[in-house]
Design a protein around this motif. Structure first.
Motif, PDB file in Angstrom:
ATOM      1  N   LEU A 249      61.088   3.857 -55.201  1.00  0.00           N
ATOM      2  CA  LEU A 249      61.850   3.049 -55.652  1.00  0.00           C
ATOM      3  C   LEU A 249      62.445   1.949 -54.681  1.00  0.00           C
ATOM      4  N   THR A 250      62.831   0.971 -55.335  1.00  0.00           N
ATOM      5  CA  THR A 250      63.471  -0.348 -54.127  1.00  0.00           C
ATOM      6  C   THR A 250      64.896  -0.631 -54.329  1.00  0.00           C
ATOM      7  N   PHE A 251      65.672  -0.950 -53.460  1.00  0.00           N
ATOM      8  CA  PHE A 251      67.167  -1.192 -53.633  1.00  0.00           C
ATOM      9  C   PHE A 251      67.410  -2.291 -52.358  1.00  0.00           C
ATOM     10  N   ASP A 252      68.755  -2.968 -52.819  1.00  0.00           N
ATOM     11  CA  ASP A 252      68.972  -3.922 -51.767  1.00  0.00           C
ATOM     12  C   ASP A 252      70.457  -4.106 -51.315  1.00  0.00           C
ATOM     13  N   ASP A 253      71.058  -2.624 -51.834  1.00  0.00           N
ATOM     14  CA  ASP A 253      72.612  -2.594 -51.564  1.00  0.00           C
ATOM     15  C   ASP A 253      72.757  -1.417 -51.051  1.00  0.00           C
ATOM     16  N   MET A 254      73.340  -0.962 -50.026  1.00  0.00           N
ATOM     17  CA  MET A 254      73.299   0.522 -49.504  1.00  0.00           C
ATOM     18  C   MET A 254      74.348   1.163 -50.122  1.00  0.00           C
ATOM     19  N   ARG A 255      75.278   0.574 -50.720  1.00  0.00           N
ATOM     20  CA  ARG A 255      76.224   1.216 -51.851  1.00  0.00           C
ATOM     21  C   ARG A 255      75.377   2.038 -52.719  1.00  0.00           C
ATOM     22  N   GLN A 256      74.159   1.620 -52.906  1.00  0.00           N
ATOM     23  CA  GLN A 256      73.466   2.395 -53.949  1.00  0.00           C
ATOM     24  C   GLN A 256      72.841   3.708 -53.332  1.00  0.00           C
ATOM     25  N   LEU A 257      72.434   3.771 -52.044  1.00  0.00           N
ATOM     26  CA  LEU A 257      71.815   4.680 -51.631  1.00  0.00           C
ATOM     27  C   LEU A 257      72.195   6.242 -51.932  1.00  0.00           C
ATOM     28  N   PRO A 258      73.540   6.596 -51.819  1.00  0.00           N
ATOM     29  CA  PRO A 258      73.961   7.874 -52.032  1.00  0.00           C
ATOM     30  C   PRO A 258      73.454   8.483 -53.434  1.00  0.00           C
ATOM     31  N   ASP A 259      73.738   7.660 -54.525  1.00  0.00           N
ATOM     32  CA  ASP A 259      73.273   7.940 -55.992  1.00  0.00           C
ATOM     33  C   ASP A 259      71.542   7.791 -56.164  1.00  0.00           C
ATOM     34  N   LEU A 260      71.038   7.011 -55.427  1.00  0.00           N
ATOM     35  CA  LEU A 260      69.576   7.254 -55.248  1.00  0.00           C
ATOM     36  C   LEU A 260      68.977   8.529 -54.827  1.00  0.00           C
ATOM     37  N   VAL A 261      69.677   8.991 -53.649  1.00  0.00           N
ATOM     38  CA  VAL A 261      69.390  10.290 -53.005  1.00  0.00           C
ATOM     39  C   VAL A 261      69.396  11.459 -53.944  1.00  0.00           C
ATOM     40  N   ARG A 262      70.732  11.360 -54.715  1.00  0.00           N
ATOM     41  CA  ARG A 262      71.029  12.536 -55.552  1.00  0.00           C
ATOM     42  C   ARG A 262      69.890  12.440 -56.610  1.00  0.00           C
TER      43      ARG A 262
ATOM     44  N   GLN B 269      69.247  -8.522 -24.930  1.00  0.00           N
ATOM     45  CA  GLN B 269      70.429  -9.520 -24.735  1.00  0.00           C
ATOM     46  C   GLN B 269      70.686 -10.240 -25.916  1.00  0.00           C
ATOM     47  N   PHE B 270      70.035 -10.194 -26.776  1.00  0.00           N
ATOM     48  CA  PHE B 270      70.433 -10.829 -28.056  1.00  0.00           C
ATOM     49  C   PHE B 270      71.315  -9.963 -28.952  1.00  0.00           C
ATOM     50  N   TYR B 271      70.873  -8.356 -28.972  1.00  0.00           N
ATOM     51  CA  TYR B 271      71.778  -7.691 -29.484  1.00  0.00           C
ATOM     52  C   TYR B 271      73.303  -7.621 -29.176  1.00  0.00           C
ATOM     53  N   ALA B 272      73.585  -7.736 -28.083  1.00  0.00           N
ATOM     54  CA  ALA B 272      74.963  -7.548 -27.362  1.00  0.00           C
ATOM     55  C   ALA B 272      75.703  -8.765 -28.162  1.00  0.00           C
ATOM     56  N   SER B 273      75.288 -10.102 -28.345  1.00  0.00           N
ATOM     57  CA  SER B 273      76.027 -10.921 -29.271  1.00  0.00           C
ATOM     58  C   SER B 273      75.539 -10.934 -30.726  1.00  0.00           C
ATOM     59  N   ASP B 274      74.491 -10.589 -31.039  1.00  0.00           N
ATOM     60  CA  ASP B 274      74.312 -11.041 -32.443  1.00  0.00           C
ATOM     61  C   ASP B 274      74.322  -9.818 -33.515  1.00  0.00           C
ATOM     62  N   LEU B 275      73.911  -8.550 -32.992  1.00  0.00           N
ATOM     63  CA  LEU B 275      73.333  -7.573 -33.680  1.00  0.00           C
ATOM     64  C   LEU B 275      74.610  -7.220 -34.533  1.00  0.00           C
ATOM     65  N   GLN B 276      74.516  -6.816 -35.833  1.00  0.00           N
ATOM     66  CA  GLN B 276      75.321  -6.050 -36.983  1.00  0.00           C
ATOM     67  C   GLN B 276      74.524  -5.161 -37.542  1.00  0.00           C
ATOM     68  N   PRO B 277      75.406  -4.119 -37.933  1.00  0.00           N
ATOM     69  CA  PRO B 277      74.861  -3.034 -38.970  1.00  0.00           C
ATOM     70  C   PRO B 277      74.382  -3.423 -40.291  1.00  0.00           C
ATOM     71  N   ILE B 278      73.521  -2.973 -40.998  1.00  0.00           N
ATOM     72  CA  ILE B 278      73.236  -3.319 -42.440  1.00  0.00           C
ATOM     73  C   ILE B 278      74.523  -2.873 -42.971  1.00  0.00           C
ATOM     74  N   THR B 279      74.929  -3.993 -43.863  1.00  0.00           N
ATOM     75  CA  THR B 279      76.365  -3.907 -44.735  1.00  0.00           C
ATOM     76  C   THR B 279      76.391  -2.464 -45.457  1.00  0.00           C
ATOM     77  N   HIS B 280      77.537  -1.992 -45.287  1.00  0.00           N
ATOM     78  CA  HIS B 280      77.825  -0.538 -45.987  1.00  0.00           C
ATOM     79  C   HIS B 280      77.152   0.716 -45.693  1.00  0.00           C
ATOM     80  N   VAL B 281      76.091   0.317 -44.558  1.00  0.00           N
ATOM     81  CA  VAL B 281      75.401   1.680 -44.206  1.00  0.00           C
ATOM     82  C   VAL B 281      76.263   2.743 -43.726  1.00  0.00           C
TER      83      VAL B 281
END
Length: 226
Positions: free
Chosen positions: A204-217, A79-91
């Motif tokens: 490793l830890t990170f807080d911005d999904m824009r970092q993820l592709p480089d971290l994977v490489r 019920q909450f998802y329908a109105s409030d859910l958002q994807p993680i930014t840049h994922v």
């Protein structure tokens, strides 16, 4: 060995849902005579399957909760998802930029995972390789779900990279012999969360999904060099 599979947790990694889920879980538990706040649910049950959370509460109160408790929590969450859910930014862009097989391994129920990813516009990017704790005997922090996901994808555990936001999730992935990146950019992550993830075994830890592709490489290059 090089990396051949990326395993994403769902809540808190793909969808910014943990605060919503904790609110629904707290509402249902309180209604059944176990007063608890959403903040307390977050601290106690982040990354824990609904089945295991239920067992913990029942052991504490010395009585059984309703048989359909998980269904009630899921219904309130959706019920909450329908109105409030958002994807993680840049994922979504991060997923598209990673040229490796991917799957999801989540503590949530299949319905909750499907609905959450659909509401966030991510389902088609990851389907059909979506696995739930309901498919294994033990949820996180046991390694069972991660090992199950790797087996279903026909990839050796040591060739897997897991993206997790919770201590139980990091613990389970580490126990499975996988490389783990700890994400602490969700709306539910308090100060100091990165340190807790590293203490649990995150490489490793990170807080911005824009970092993820480089971290994977980088993780793949390190694995290959090692």
């Amino acid at each position: 060995m090089p990396l051949d599979l990326i395993i994403f947790d769902c809540d808190g990694v793909l969808v910014d849902s943990e605060v919503i889920s904790c609110r629904a879980h707290a509402d249902v538990l309180t209604r059944h005579g176990y007063p608890i706040t959403s903040e307390q649910v977050l601290v106690r049950f982040l990354g824990v399957s609904e089945k295991d959370a239920r067992r913990m509460v029942e052991q504490e109160i010395g009585r059984s909760l309703p048989d359909d408790l998980e269904q009630q929590v899921n219904a309130a969450t959706l019920q909450f998802y329908a109105s409030d859910l958002q994807p993680i930014t840049h994922v979504a862009a991060a997923i598209a930029a990673i040229d490796l097989p991917k799957c999801v391994a989540s503590s949530g129920s299949p319905d909750k995972i499907h609905h959450g990813l659909t509401c966030a516009g991510l389902y088609d990017l990851l389907a059909p390789n979506i696995f739930s704790a309901s498919q294994v005997a033990r949820g996180k922090p046991a390694p069972d779900l991660f090992l199950f996901a790797a087996a279903q994808m026909n990839i050796a555990p040591e060739r897997c990279l897991v993206i997790e936001d919770s201590v139980p999730g990091v613990t389970g992935a580490h126990a499975a012999g996988m490389t783990v990146l700890g994400f602490h950019g969700g709306g539910h992550c308090p100060p100091g969360h990165a340190e807790r993830l590293r203490a649990a075994g995150a490489n490793l830890t990170f807080d911005d999904m824009r970092q993820l592709p480089d971290l994977v490489r980088k993780a793949g290059a390190k694995a290959l060099a090692g």
